[in-house]
Scaffold this motif. Sequence first.
Motif, PDB file in Angstrom:
ATOM      1  N   CYS A   1      -4.731   9.667   8.493  1.00 31.75           N
ATOM      2  CA  CYS A   1      -4.707   9.752   9.944  1.00 31.75           C
ATOM      3  C   CYS A   1      -3.547   8.942  10.524  1.00 31.75           C
ATOM      4  O   CYS A   1      -3.351   7.787  10.173  1.00 31.75           O
ATOM      5  CB  CYS A   1      -6.025   9.270  10.533  1.00 31.75           C
TER       6      CYS A   1
ATOM      7  N   GLU B   1     -11.684  12.631  16.364  1.00 33.76           N
ATOM      8  CA  GLU B   1     -10.939  13.426  15.392  1.00 33.76           C
ATOM      9  C   GLU B   1      -9.701  12.707  14.855  1.00 33.76           C
ATOM     10  O   GLU B   1      -9.077  11.923  15.553  1.00 33.76           O
ATOM     11  CB  GLU B   1     -10.521  14.733  16.067  1.00 33.76           C
ATOM     12  N   HIS B   2      -9.365  13.020  13.593  1.00 34.34           N
ATOM     13  CA  HIS B   2      -8.200  12.453  12.921  1.00 34.34           C
ATOM     14  C   HIS B   2      -7.116  13.519  12.801  1.00 34.34           C
ATOM     15  O   HIS B   2      -7.411  14.716  12.842  1.00 34.34           O
ATOM     16  CB  HIS B   2      -8.589  11.954  11.524  1.00 34.34           C
ATOM     17  N   ALA B   3      -5.853  13.084  12.603  1.00 35.03           N
ATOM     18  CA  ALA B   3      -4.750  14.034  12.476  1.00 35.03           C
ATOM     19  C   ALA B   3      -3.634  13.446  11.626  1.00 35.03           C
ATOM     20  O   ALA B   3      -3.403  12.236  11.628  1.00 35.03           O
ATOM     21  CB  ALA B   3      -4.206  14.397  13.856  1.00 35.03           C
TER      22      ALA B   3
ATOM     23  N   TRP C   1      -0.032  20.518  11.575  1.00 32.56           N
ATOM     24  CA  TRP C   1      -0.849  19.305  11.548  1.00 32.56           C
ATOM     25  C   TRP C   1      -2.177  19.598  10.860  1.00 32.56           C
ATOM     26  O   TRP C   1      -2.770  20.648  11.064  1.00 32.56           O
ATOM     27  CB  TRP C   1      -1.143  18.826  12.973  1.00 32.56           C
TER      28      TRP C   1
ATOM     29  N   ARG D   1      -5.994  18.457  10.853  1.00 33.00           N
ATOM     30  CA  ARG D   1      -6.904  17.766  11.771  1.00 33.00           C
ATOM     31  C   ARG D   1      -8.303  17.839  11.180  1.00 33.00           C
ATOM     32  O   ARG D   1      -8.696  18.870  10.645  1.00 33.00           O
ATOM     33  CB  ARG D   1      -6.834  18.403  13.150  1.00 33.00           C
ATOM     34  N   TRP D   2      -9.044  16.741  11.259  1.00 34.98           N
ATOM     35  CA  TRP D   2     -10.379  16.718  10.700  1.00 34.98           C
ATOM     36  C   TRP D   2     -11.265  15.765  11.485  1.00 34.98           C
ATOM     37  O   TRP D   2     -10.786  14.893  12.196  1.00 34.98           O
ATOM     38  CB  TRP D   2     -10.341  16.347   9.214  1.00 34.98           C
ATOM     39  N   ASP D   3     -12.565  15.966  11.347  1.00 34.96           N
ATOM     40  CA  ASP D   3     -13.523  15.101  12.042  1.00 34.96           C
ATOM     41  C   ASP D   3     -14.110  14.115  11.044  1.00 34.96           C
ATOM     42  O   ASP D   3     -13.769  14.136   9.864  1.00 34.96           O
ATOM     43  CB  ASP D   3     -14.612  15.924  12.743  1.00 34.96           C
TER      44      ASP D   3
ATOM     45  N   TYR E   1       1.481  14.709  17.935  1.00 35.32           N
ATOM     46  CA  TYR E   1       1.476  16.025  18.577  1.00 35.32           C
ATOM     47  C   TYR E   1       1.187  15.894  20.074  1.00 35.32           C
ATOM     48  O   TYR E   1       0.627  14.904  20.540  1.00 35.32           O
ATOM     49  CB  TYR E   1       0.452  16.952  17.916  1.00 35.32           C
TER      50      TYR E   1
ATOM     51  N   HIS F   1      -2.149  14.385  22.281  1.00 37.48           N
ATOM     52  CA  HIS F   1      -2.983  13.623  21.342  1.00 37.48           C
ATOM     53  C   HIS F   1      -3.821  12.612  22.102  1.00 37.48           C
ATOM     54  O   HIS F   1      -3.470  12.180  23.203  1.00 37.48           O
ATOM     55  CB  HIS F   1      -2.118  12.908  20.297  1.00 37.48           C
TER      56      HIS F   1
END
Length: 128
Positions: free
Chosen positions: A32, A41-43, A58, A60-62, A89, A92
Amino acid sequence: MYPPAALLFAVLAGQGRALSSQLEYAPLRVRCELGLWHEGEHADHVWDWPDGMAPPLWARWDTGGAMRFESRPWCETEGGPDGDACTLYRDHAREHSWNVLDPETESLRRRALAESAQLMKRLGRKRD
């Protein structure tokens, strides 16, 4: 024929094709970029499409680990210490990139501080 990683990136990001040579610098893992210990959320930036055919890709995940890939444009807000634009991004959450702590750098900094404190303690002891 596409290598599996190239095909996966192309399909997940909705792009027509991606060549293995274009994926030479794509990371093998994600981390992240939005900072340490945050909610939501992470990115992580994965790579830039060649010739600007789409915005950067990108991951992206939780917190549950469900990941998706999205092409999202750069933030481009200027104001970093060197006048640089934000490297995250657009739209964000949280801080801009110049205010985000890198987890690996922060971990190394903390370890160095702890080790130097132990060294200073040993050097400060009276010798018998």
